[in-house]
Design a protein around this motif. Sequence first.
Motif, PDB file in Angstrom:
ATOM      1  N   TRP A 105      -1.587   1.434 -18.468  1.00  0.00           N
ATOM      2  CA  TRP A 105      -2.441   2.067 -17.465  1.00  0.00           C
ATOM      3  C   TRP A 105      -3.826   2.232 -18.067  1.00  0.00           C
ATOM      4  CZ3 TRP A 105      -0.141   2.897 -12.787  1.00  0.00           C
ATOM      5  CH2 TRP A 105       1.263   2.945 -12.758  1.00  0.00           C
ATOM      6  N   ALA A 131      -0.939  -2.437  -4.587  1.00  0.00           N
ATOM      7  CA  ALA A 131      -0.304  -3.283  -5.602  1.00  0.00           C
ATOM      8  C   ALA A 131       0.156  -4.563  -4.944  1.00  0.00           C
ATOM      9  CB  ALA A 131       0.889  -2.561  -6.229  1.00  0.00           C
ATOM     10  N   VAL A 133      13.700   6.154  -6.526  1.00  0.00           N
ATOM     11  CA  VAL A 133      13.558   6.951  -7.752  1.00  0.00           C
ATOM     12  C   VAL A 133      12.077   7.162  -8.041  1.00  0.00           C
ATOM     13  CG1 VAL A 133      13.909   6.964 -10.258  1.00  0.00           C
ATOM     14  CG2 VAL A 133      15.750   6.167  -8.743  1.00  0.00           C
ATOM     15  N   GLY A 153       9.314   2.942 -20.757  1.00  0.00           N
ATOM     16  CA  GLY A 153      10.268   2.441 -19.753  1.00  0.00           C
ATOM     17  C   GLY A 153       9.577   2.148 -18.436  1.00  0.00           C
ATOM     18  N   THR A 154       8.732   3.074 -18.004  1.00  0.00           N
ATOM     19  CA  THR A 154       8.004   2.869 -16.739  1.00  0.00           C
ATOM     20  C   THR A 154       7.019   1.711 -16.865  1.00  0.00           C
ATOM     21  OG1 THR A 154       8.271   5.143 -15.986  1.00  0.00           O
ATOM     22  CG2 THR A 154       6.349   3.947 -15.145  1.00  0.00           C
ATOM     23  N   LEU A 180       0.848  -1.190   0.000  1.00  0.00           N
ATOM     24  CA  LEU A 180       0.000   0.000   0.000  1.00  0.00           C
ATOM     25  C   LEU A 180       0.883   1.238   0.000  1.00  0.00           C
ATOM     26  CD1 LEU A 180      -2.542  -1.078   2.774  1.00  0.00           C
ATOM     27  CD2 LEU A 180      -2.659  -1.476   0.314  1.00  0.00           C
ATOM     28  N   ARG A 182       6.776  14.396  -8.157  1.00  0.00           N
ATOM     29  CA  ARG A 182       6.927  15.454  -9.174  1.00  0.00           C
ATOM     30  C   ARG A 182       5.848  15.337 -10.251  1.00  0.00           C
ATOM     31  NH1 ARG A 182      11.306  13.580 -12.394  1.00  0.00           N
ATOM     32  NH2 ARG A 182       9.495  12.494 -13.254  1.00  0.00           N
ATOM     33  N   PHE A 205      -7.930   8.147  -6.129  1.00  0.00           N
ATOM     34  CA  PHE A 205      -7.807   9.592  -5.943  1.00  0.00           C
ATOM     35  C   PHE A 205      -8.955  10.022  -5.038  1.00  0.00           C
ATOM     36  CE2 PHE A 205      -8.947  13.928  -7.387  1.00  0.00           C
ATOM     37  CZ  PHE A 205      -7.743  14.581  -7.150  1.00  0.00           C
ATOM     38  N   LEU A 251       7.920  -5.585 -12.268  1.00  0.00           N
ATOM     39  CA  LEU A 251       7.703  -5.631 -10.810  1.00  0.00           C
ATOM     40  C   LEU A 251       6.501  -6.501 -10.469  1.00  0.00           C
ATOM     41  CD1 LEU A 251       8.295  -1.892  -9.835  1.00  0.00           C
ATOM     42  CD2 LEU A 251       9.586  -3.849  -8.955  1.00  0.00           C
ATOM     43  N   LEU A 252       5.441  -6.351 -11.263  1.00  0.00           N
ATOM     44  CA  LEU A 252       4.205  -7.081 -10.966  1.00  0.00           C
ATOM     45  C   LEU A 252       4.308  -8.555 -11.328  1.00  0.00           C
ATOM     46  CD1 LEU A 252       1.408  -4.569 -12.036  1.00  0.00           C
ATOM     47  CD2 LEU A 252       2.094  -5.192  -9.715  1.00  0.00           C
ATOM     48  N   LEU A 283      -2.541  -3.717  -9.624  1.00  0.00           N
ATOM     49  CA  LEU A 283      -2.088  -2.381  -9.201  1.00  0.00           C
ATOM     50  C   LEU A 283      -3.249  -1.420  -9.427  1.00  0.00           C
ATOM     51  CD1 LEU A 283       1.228  -0.547 -10.228  1.00  0.00           C
ATOM     52  CD2 LEU A 283      -0.843   0.595  -9.541  1.00  0.00           C
ATOM     53  N   ASP A 314       5.181   6.637 -21.481  1.00  0.00           N
ATOM     54  CA  ASP A 314       6.472   6.248 -20.875  1.00  0.00           C
ATOM     55  C   ASP A 314       6.619   4.726 -20.868  1.00  0.00           C
ATOM     56  OD1 ASP A 314       8.726   5.819 -19.366  1.00  0.00           O
ATOM     57  OD2 ASP A 314       8.107   7.118 -17.706  1.00  0.00           O
TER      58      ASP A 314
HETATM   59  C1  ELS Z   1       9.449   7.175 -13.210  1.00  0.00           C
HETATM   60  O1  ELS Z   1      10.168   5.241 -11.350  1.00  0.00           O
HETATM   61  C2  ELS Z   1       6.923   7.551 -13.431  1.00  0.00           C
HETATM   62  C3  ELS Z   1       6.747   7.705 -11.937  1.00  0.00           C
HETATM   63  C4  ELS Z   1       5.289   7.674 -11.470  1.00  0.00           C
HETATM   64  C5  ELS Z   1       4.471   6.514 -11.938  1.00  0.00           C
HETATM   65  C6  ELS Z   1       3.040   6.610 -11.479  1.00  0.00           C
HETATM   66  C7  ELS Z   1      -3.226   8.875 -11.545  1.00  0.00           C
HETATM   67  C8  ELS Z   1      -3.688   9.856 -10.537  1.00  0.00           C
HETATM   68  C9  ELS Z   1      -4.277  12.195 -10.095  1.00  0.00           C
HETATM   69  C10 ELS Z   1      -3.820  13.589 -10.236  1.00  0.00           C
HETATM   70  C11 ELS Z   1       4.350  -3.655  -7.213  1.00  0.00           C
HETATM   71  C12 ELS Z   1       4.934  -4.673  -6.258  1.00  0.00           C
HETATM   72  C13 ELS Z   1       6.197  -4.313  -5.703  1.00  0.00           C
HETATM   73  C14 ELS Z   1       6.844  -5.398  -4.898  1.00  0.00           C
HETATM   74  C15 ELS Z   1       7.964  -4.937  -4.053  1.00  0.00           C
HETATM   75  C16 ELS Z   1       7.572  -4.389  -2.767  1.00  0.00           C
HETATM   76  C17 ELS Z   1       8.591  -4.553  -1.706  1.00  0.00           C
HETATM   77  C18 ELS Z   1       8.085  -4.312  -0.319  1.00  0.00           C
HETATM   78  C19 ELS Z   1       8.263  -2.917   0.120  1.00  0.00           C
HETATM   79  C20 ELS Z   1       7.097  -2.315   0.763  1.00  0.00           C
HETATM   80  C21 ELS Z   1       6.937  -0.882   0.483  1.00  0.00           C
HETATM   81  C22 ELS Z   1       5.598  -0.564  -0.047  1.00  0.00           C
HETATM   82  C23 ELS Z   1       5.705   0.225  -1.300  1.00  0.00           C
HETATM   83  C24 ELS Z   1       4.411   0.565  -1.899  1.00  0.00           C
HETATM   84  C25 ELS Z   1       4.621   1.075  -3.245  1.00  0.00           C
HETATM   85  C26 ELS Z   1       3.750   0.508  -4.282  1.00  0.00           C
HETATM   86  C27 ELS Z   1       4.127   1.121  -5.569  1.00  0.00           C
HETATM   87  C28 ELS Z   1       3.942   0.286  -6.754  1.00  0.00           C
HETATM   88  C29 ELS Z   1       4.225   1.027  -8.022  1.00  0.00           C
HETATM   89  C30 ELS Z   1       5.614   0.855  -8.487  1.00  0.00           C
HETATM   90  C31 ELS Z   1       5.863   1.596  -9.763  1.00  0.00           C
HETATM   91  C32 ELS Z   1       7.320   1.649 -10.068  1.00  0.00           C
HETATM   92  C33 ELS Z   1       7.596   2.481 -11.267  1.00  0.00           C
HETATM   93  C34 ELS Z   1       9.063   2.589 -11.474  1.00  0.00           C
HETATM   94  C35 ELS Z   1       9.420   3.400 -12.685  1.00  0.00           C
HETATM   95  C36 ELS Z   1       9.643   4.872 -12.364  1.00  0.00           C
HETATM   96  N1  ELS Z   1       9.236   5.745 -13.307  1.00  0.00           N
HETATM   97  C37 ELS Z   1      10.812   7.505 -13.793  1.00  0.00           C
HETATM   98  O2  ELS Z   1      10.845   7.198 -15.173  1.00  0.00           O
HETATM   99  C38 ELS Z   1      12.056   7.453 -15.879  1.00  0.00           C
HETATM  100  O3  ELS Z   1      13.098   6.619 -15.411  1.00  0.00           O
HETATM  101  C39 ELS Z   1      12.857   5.201 -15.561  1.00  0.00           C
HETATM  102  C40 ELS Z   1      14.063   4.471 -15.023  1.00  0.00           C
HETATM  103  O4  ELS Z   1      14.186   4.708 -13.666  1.00  0.00           O
HETATM  104  C41 ELS Z   1      12.598   4.822 -17.016  1.00  0.00           C
HETATM  105  O5  ELS Z   1      13.763   5.049 -17.779  1.00  0.00           O
HETATM  106  C42 ELS Z   1      11.464   5.685 -17.547  1.00  0.00           C
HETATM  107  O6  ELS Z   1      11.294   5.437 -18.950  1.00  0.00           O
HETATM  108  C43 ELS Z   1      11.802   7.184 -17.347  1.00  0.00           C
HETATM  109  O7  ELS Z   1      10.703   7.950 -17.768  1.00  0.00           O
HETATM  110  C44 ELS Z   1       8.338   7.919 -13.920  1.00  0.00           C
HETATM  111  O8  ELS Z   1       8.572   9.291 -13.741  1.00  0.00           O
HETATM  112  O9  ELS Z   1       6.031   8.342 -14.107  1.00  0.00           O
HETATM  113  O10 ELS Z   1       2.571   5.719 -10.812  1.00  0.00           O
HETATM  114  N2  ELS Z   1       2.297   7.685 -11.856  1.00  0.00           N
HETATM  115  C45 ELS Z   1       0.944   7.925 -11.674  1.00  0.00           C
HETATM  116  C46 ELS Z   1       0.018   6.992 -11.263  1.00  0.00           C
HETATM  117  C47 ELS Z   1      -1.329   7.307 -11.183  1.00  0.00           C
HETATM  118  C48 ELS Z   1       0.495   9.162 -12.025  1.00  0.00           C
HETATM  119  C49 ELS Z   1      -0.847   9.486 -11.959  1.00  0.00           C
HETATM  120  C50 ELS Z   1      -1.772   8.561 -11.546  1.00  0.00           C
HETATM  121  C51 ELS Z   1      -3.702  11.219 -11.068  1.00  0.00           C
END
Ligand code: ELS
Length: 283
Positions: A131, A100, A72, A153-154, A13, A79, A118, A161-162, A114, A151
Amino acid sequence: QTGSPRNFPFRCLQISSFANTTWTRTDGLAWLWELQTHAWRNGSDSIHFLKPWSRGNFSPQQWEDLQHILGVYRSSFTRDIQEFAIMLSKVYPFELQLSAGCEAYPGNASESFLHVAFQGTHVVSFQGTYWEPAPDAPLWLNRAIEELNKDQGTREMVQSLLSDTCPQLASGLLEAGKSELEQQVKPKAWLSQGPSPGSDRLQLECHVSGFYPKPVWVMWMRGEQDQPETQRGDVLPNADDTWYLRVTLDVAAGEAAGLSCRVKHSSLGGQDIVLHWDGSRSS
Ligand code: ELS
């Protein structure tokens, strides 16, 4: 307990609060079934292990890598959301919640999910490789989803991850934590008198605490007869991963004698706890 195959979902969560354009925080937590395994606090670079078996079968290097990815992600997410808030004219404050995780099934199969909410309402899910808006999501979200899907890559990282990281972690945790997950802890029970609900009436309270797992049956009885007026509270968590429940009965003062509270729980092996109301206490 016989060895019928059971599934224990692993859930992560995320709670993100956006108070105004500058103040935000994000916290994360993870649960295997009823047990919290991890905490990921705002401002902390590391994932906190809450159980001796929280590493599962991951190597220290795998944890380093996962922490780095999440670190990251947390700053990018914050942001991104601040930018979306401007682009979509969202009014502060608002809350985003992510859920997730995955669940392993017999035969190497597993299912992952996942979902994003909001202001408490489900708005986005990750399905397969994209998405997607939730069925009744507001229209303004489509712009955000369109941006997100650009994106690749994301999307690939979320997918891996999933479909890989999560099931691997979950099965390691399940193996390491199985005995704790499947343990049976017996409840303690006691009676007390609650605040009087009216003249010549009594509130009888039956407290049941310290049991694990969560399912429990508690009833006020007269002899073998269930009292259907029994009021059951919510099952509340104790701090030690056990549960607490209060069950009450309002009765005329003269009718309290002969009532008892019966507790059934899987840990008791059919030996129900039965506590008899002591008429002398309530006169
Ligand atoms: C970057 O970092 C992305 C970032 C944002 C993405 C997003 C809609 C609403 C209202 C206004 C899933 C299971 C995991 C298992 C492991 C768990 C371990 C146990 C630990 C317990 C802790 C609990 C943690 C809970 C967290 C759950 C989170 C699950 C989601 C994980 C997503 C990981 C995404 C990683 C990728 C990332 N993306 C940076 O991107 C750049 O860099 C990348 C390399 O690092 C790539 O090169 C990429 O191509 C680059 O662009 C992005 O900036 O956007 O969720 N956004 C989002 C979601 C919903 C936005 C809006 C809304 C709107």
